[in-house]
Write a protein that holds these residues in place. Structure first.
Motif, PDB file in Angstrom:
ATOM      1  N   ALA A 108      10.973 -10.328  -2.415  1.00  0.00           N
ATOM      2  CA  ALA A 108      11.836  -9.827  -1.354  1.00  0.00           C
ATOM      3  C   ALA A 108      11.193  -9.922   0.018  1.00  0.00           C
ATOM      4  O   ALA A 108      11.823  -9.587   1.013  1.00  0.00           O
ATOM      5  CB  ALA A 108      12.213  -8.371  -1.635  1.00  0.00           C
ATOM      6  N   VAL A 109       9.931 -10.343   0.089  1.00  0.00           N
ATOM      7  CA  VAL A 109       9.298 -10.540   1.388  1.00  0.00           C
ATOM      8  C   VAL A 109       9.706 -11.901   1.924  1.00  0.00           C
ATOM      9  O   VAL A 109       9.429 -12.930   1.307  1.00  0.00           O
ATOM     10  CB  VAL A 109       7.761 -10.459   1.274  1.00  0.00           C
ATOM     11  CG1 VAL A 109       7.116 -10.701   2.622  1.00  0.00           C
ATOM     12  CG2 VAL A 109       7.357  -9.093   0.734  1.00  0.00           C
ATOM     13  N   PRO A 110      10.401 -11.948   3.061  1.00  0.00           N
ATOM     14  CA  PRO A 110      10.941 -13.220   3.555  1.00  0.00           C
ATOM     15  C   PRO A 110       9.856 -14.230   3.896  1.00  0.00           C
ATOM     16  O   PRO A 110       8.714 -13.889   4.195  1.00  0.00           O
ATOM     17  CB  PRO A 110      11.703 -12.815   4.817  1.00  0.00           C
ATOM     18  CG  PRO A 110      11.914 -11.345   4.701  1.00  0.00           C
ATOM     19  CD  PRO A 110      10.751 -10.827   3.923  1.00  0.00           C
ATOM     20  N   ALA A 111      10.244 -15.480   3.862  1.00  0.00           N
ATOM     21  CA  ALA A 111       9.338 -16.554   4.255  1.00  0.00           C
ATOM     22  C   ALA A 111       9.148 -16.557   5.758  1.00  0.00           C
ATOM     23  O   ALA A 111       9.969 -16.046   6.516  1.00  0.00           O
ATOM     24  CB  ALA A 111       9.905 -17.893   3.804  1.00  0.00           C
ATOM     25  N   ASN A 112       8.055 -17.169   6.208  1.00  0.00           N
ATOM     26  CA  ASN A 112       7.836 -17.383   7.633  1.00  0.00           C
ATOM     27  C   ASN A 112       8.665 -18.586   8.071  1.00  0.00           C
ATOM     28  O   ASN A 112       8.233 -19.732   7.955  1.00  0.00           O
ATOM     29  CB  ASN A 112       6.349 -17.622   7.897  1.00  0.00           C
ATOM     30  CG  ASN A 112       6.068 -17.872   9.373  1.00  0.00           C
ATOM     31  OD1 ASN A 112       6.949 -17.719  10.221  1.00  0.00           O
ATOM     32  ND2 ASN A 112       4.846 -18.269   9.674  1.00  0.00           N
ATOM     33  N   VAL A 199       6.690   2.053  -0.482  1.00  0.00           N
ATOM     34  CA  VAL A 199       5.992   2.911   0.480  1.00  0.00           C
ATOM     35  C   VAL A 199       4.601   2.385   0.801  1.00  0.00           C
ATOM     36  O   VAL A 199       4.190   2.339   1.971  1.00  0.00           O
ATOM     37  CB  VAL A 199       5.910   4.353  -0.088  1.00  0.00           C
ATOM     38  CG1 VAL A 199       4.960   5.202   0.736  1.00  0.00           C
ATOM     39  CG2 VAL A 199       7.304   4.976  -0.121  1.00  0.00           C
ATOM     40  N   GLN A 200       3.870   1.972  -0.225  1.00  0.00           N
ATOM     41  CA  GLN A 200       2.466   1.611  -0.038  1.00  0.00           C
ATOM     42  C   GLN A 200       2.249   0.201   0.507  1.00  0.00           C
ATOM     43  O   GLN A 200       1.262  -0.041   1.203  1.00  0.00           O
ATOM     44  CB  GLN A 200       1.714   1.763  -1.364  1.00  0.00           C
ATOM     45  CG  GLN A 200       1.710   3.174  -1.917  1.00  0.00           C
ATOM     46  CD  GLN A 200       1.037   4.174  -0.990  1.00  0.00           C
ATOM     47  OE1 GLN A 200       0.139   3.834  -0.214  1.00  0.00           O
ATOM     48  NE2 GLN A 200       1.489   5.424  -1.057  1.00  0.00           N
ATOM     49  N   SER A 201       3.153  -0.729   0.186  1.00  0.00           N
ATOM     50  CA  SER A 201       2.865  -2.108   0.600  1.00  0.00           C
ATOM     51  C   SER A 201       4.069  -2.908   1.057  1.00  0.00           C
ATOM     52  O   SER A 201       4.021  -3.571   2.097  1.00  0.00           O
ATOM     53  CB  SER A 201       2.171  -2.862  -0.537  1.00  0.00           C
ATOM     54  OG  SER A 201       3.026  -2.954  -1.668  1.00  0.00           O
ATOM     55  N   ASP A 202       5.171  -2.873   0.318  1.00  0.00           N
ATOM     56  CA  ASP A 202       6.262  -3.811   0.583  1.00  0.00           C
ATOM     57  C   ASP A 202       6.837  -3.686   1.986  1.00  0.00           C
ATOM     58  O   ASP A 202       7.158  -4.689   2.626  1.00  0.00           O
ATOM     59  CB  ASP A 202       7.392  -3.636  -0.445  1.00  0.00           C
ATOM     60  CG  ASP A 202       6.980  -4.115  -1.830  1.00  0.00           C
ATOM     61  OD1 ASP A 202       5.897  -4.711  -1.941  1.00  0.00           O
ATOM     62  OD2 ASP A 202       7.736  -3.885  -2.779  1.00  0.00           O
ATOM     63  N   ILE A 203       6.989  -2.474   2.491  1.00  0.00           N
ATOM     64  CA  ILE A 203       7.597  -2.292   3.806  1.00  0.00           C
ATOM     65  C   ILE A 203       6.685  -2.802   4.915  1.00  0.00           C
ATOM     66  O   ILE A 203       7.152  -3.140   6.001  1.00  0.00           O
ATOM     67  CB  ILE A 203       7.974  -0.811   4.045  1.00  0.00           C
ATOM     68  CG1 ILE A 203       8.928  -0.700   5.239  1.00  0.00           C
ATOM     69  CG2 ILE A 203       6.743   0.049   4.199  1.00  0.00           C
ATOM     70  CD1 ILE A 203       9.518   0.676   5.428  1.00  0.00           C
ATOM     71  N   SER A 204       5.401  -2.877   4.659  1.00  0.00           N
ATOM     72  CA  SER A 204       4.470  -3.423   5.642  1.00  0.00           C
ATOM     73  C   SER A 204       4.314  -4.934   5.496  1.00  0.00           C
ATOM     74  O   SER A 204       4.150  -5.658   6.482  1.00  0.00           O
ATOM     75  CB  SER A 204       3.097  -2.748   5.511  1.00  0.00           C
ATOM     76  OG  SER A 204       3.193  -1.367   5.820  1.00  0.00           O
ATOM     77  N   ARG A 205       4.396  -5.427   4.268  1.00  0.00           N
ATOM     78  CA  ARG A 205       4.252  -6.857   4.026  1.00  0.00           C
ATOM     79  C   ARG A 205       5.418  -7.663   4.576  1.00  0.00           C
ATOM     80  O   ARG A 205       5.279  -8.841   4.895  1.00  0.00           O
ATOM     81  CB  ARG A 205       4.136  -7.124   2.521  1.00  0.00           C
ATOM     82  CG  ARG A 205       2.833  -6.685   1.888  1.00  0.00           C
ATOM     83  CD  ARG A 205       2.818  -6.999   0.401  1.00  0.00           C
ATOM     84  NE  ARG A 205       2.980  -8.419   0.153  1.00  0.00           N
ATOM     85  CZ  ARG A 205       3.751  -8.935  -0.794  1.00  0.00           C
ATOM     86  NH1 ARG A 205       4.487  -8.139  -1.555  1.00  0.00           N
ATOM     87  NH2 ARG A 205       3.832 -10.236  -0.957  1.00  0.00           N
ATOM     88  N   VAL A 206       6.577  -7.024   4.708  1.00  0.00           N
ATOM     89  CA  VAL A 206       7.781  -7.751   5.081  1.00  0.00           C
ATOM     90  C   VAL A 206       7.623  -8.471   6.418  1.00  0.00           C
ATOM     91  O   VAL A 206       8.113  -9.577   6.597  1.00  0.00           O
ATOM     92  CB  VAL A 206       9.010  -6.805   5.100  1.00  0.00           C
ATOM     93  CG1 VAL A 206       8.870  -5.726   6.162  1.00  0.00           C
ATOM     94  CG2 VAL A 206      10.283  -7.586   5.319  1.00  0.00           C
TER      95      VAL A 206
END
Length: 424
Positions: A108-112, A199-206
């Motif tokens: 779910a983390v979008p591509a650049n 909470v721990q990673s996904d919202i920051s990795r996005v």
């Protein structure tokens, strides 16, 4: 996997592949994107496979065409770790001049997309997947078809086997495919693990912006308390700031919400704007929902027994489950789900509007005669406001319930359908 449960997306994907050279499947993590794509693929490239990842990245940079060789449809999993593949796939689609070439899936983390030079218009189709509906996971018997309500409105029949405790459990477990095979106590833990990952990673990795986990928790808890409402970002901020020792501005809240939308955790319902006989002001704010009710349950730190003890909260969580299922069913028949509320506070929980202009009005209730009567009355009032000289009559009016033994049509032509009887 041998015990694959069929998804409504299976047929949607097959149809989209007939019309485009490539299909990009999007959706929240763990909702089954890759597994669904594997069912129809004739060759697969796992870009992030540990032993092949370094070589795959090098090839994607110097000679991506090699990675695209294979029987079609060819699945490119975790394609986003090498965004240059997008343009390479577009090139292959153009020059092969054949539909159904590629399926792309990823986290779910979008591509650049800065590395992408072409939008993919005309070559790519998009498919949004969500966690399983009750029909897909096997908890709905599918005795009432949403499509038939539009095309063949008539008396309906169906028998529900689920009790209120069952619905409470299903709200808390959610529609995560793997959890549907687990023992109940283990299955209930999965949503909490999912929530922790957000909470721990996904919202920051996005978008590679470091976000405060405690603040994310407060936002998601606040959001869960405002499900089914049009609460403003300012309202959410005020709720959060009560327990936030650091100053918090509305733009920060908005950035957190947008990050959750990018990873498909939040999916709000747009406002429906019908032609009305009166000049009632229609509220145009989107209605707040998580993509799956179990995320709200995890954010609130509660379980099935807590829902049974707090029917107000249960009603909001159940509404989120119904909106999830209605979206899955509606999109498979070329429809979308909207929410209606006007200046007189007349509200319709869900409006399903099809491309051909047909629409149905739905009220969502836990169940019981008084609530069903209230829902039916509201639907009739809503119907009376619509200017049928300028738009069609609704195809159906329906009260969608958590409990109730039967699906049936009332004397006032309002359908009453337990969610465990509904399918697309």
């Amino acid at each position: 996997m041998n015990n694959y449960k069929k998804r409504i997306a299976d047929q949607v994907l097959e149809k989209k592949l007939k019309g485009k050279g490539a299909v990009l499947i999007q959706g929240p993590k763990w909702c089954g994107k890759t597994t669904t794509a594997e069912q129809i693929s004739n060759s697969i490239l796992y870009m992030a496979k540990p032993e092949d990842k370094s070589q795959n990245l090098i090839l994607a940079d110097i000679n991506p065409a090699i990675l695209l060789e294979g029987n079609i449809p060819r699945l490119i999993d975790e394609w986003q770790i090498a965004p240059k593949l997008w343009d390479a796939i577009r090139f292959e689609v153009d020059h092969r001049e054949q539909e159904g070439q590629f399926i792309l899936t990823g986290s779910a983390v979008p591509a650049n997309m800065e590395e992408v030079t072409h939008t993919g218009t005309g070559r790519f189709a998009w498919l949004l997947m969500r966690p399983m509906s009750l029909y897909e996971s096997g908890e709905s018997n599918g005795s009432v078809s949403l499509e038939k309500l539009f095309n063949e409105p008539s008396n309906i029949s169906g028998i529900s086997e689920l009790e209120l405790e069952d619905i409470a459990y299903l709200c808390c477990r959610g529609g995560w495919p793997r959890s549907t095979f687990m023992e109940k106590e283990i299955a209930l833990e999965q949503a909490f693990d999912y929530y922790d990952a957000i909470v721990q990673s996904d919202i920051s990795r996005v978008d590679n912006i470091n976000r405060n986990p405690e603040r994310v928790k407060k936002l998601m808890r606040t959001y869960a308390r405002n499900l089914g409402s049009q609460a403003s970002n300012e309202t959410l901020k005020s709720d959060m700031i009560t327990n936030d020792s650091v100053s918090l501005d509305t733009d920060t809240v908005l950035s957190y919400i947008n990050a959750l939308k990018k990873i498909f955790v939040i999916e709000e319902a747009p406002a429906w704007n019908p032609n009305l006989r009166s000049k009632t002001a229609i509220r145009t704010s989107d209605t707040r929902y998580f993509v799956d009710p179990s995320i709200a349950v995890a954010a609130l730190g509660i379980g099935p027994k807590d829902l049974i003890k707090d029917l107000n909260t249960f009603g909001l969580i159940f509404e989120t489950l119904c909106i999830r299922d209605l979206r899955i069913y509606a999109e498979s028949i070329n429809g979308n789900v909207y929410h209606y509320r006007d200046g007189s506070d007349l509200e319709c929980d869900a409006v399903i509007h099809l491309r051909n202009g047909s629409y149905g009005l739905i009220e969502i209730k836990l169940g019981g005669d008084s609530l069903i009567n209230e829902g039916a009355k509201n639907l009739k009032r809503m119907h009376s406001k619509i200017d049928t000289t300028k738009m069609n009559n609704p195809s159906f009016l329906m009260v969608l319930t958590a409990i109730g033994k039967y699906a049936y049509k009332r004397d006032d032509n309002v359908y009453v359908v337990p969610i465990s009887c509904l399918k697309n």
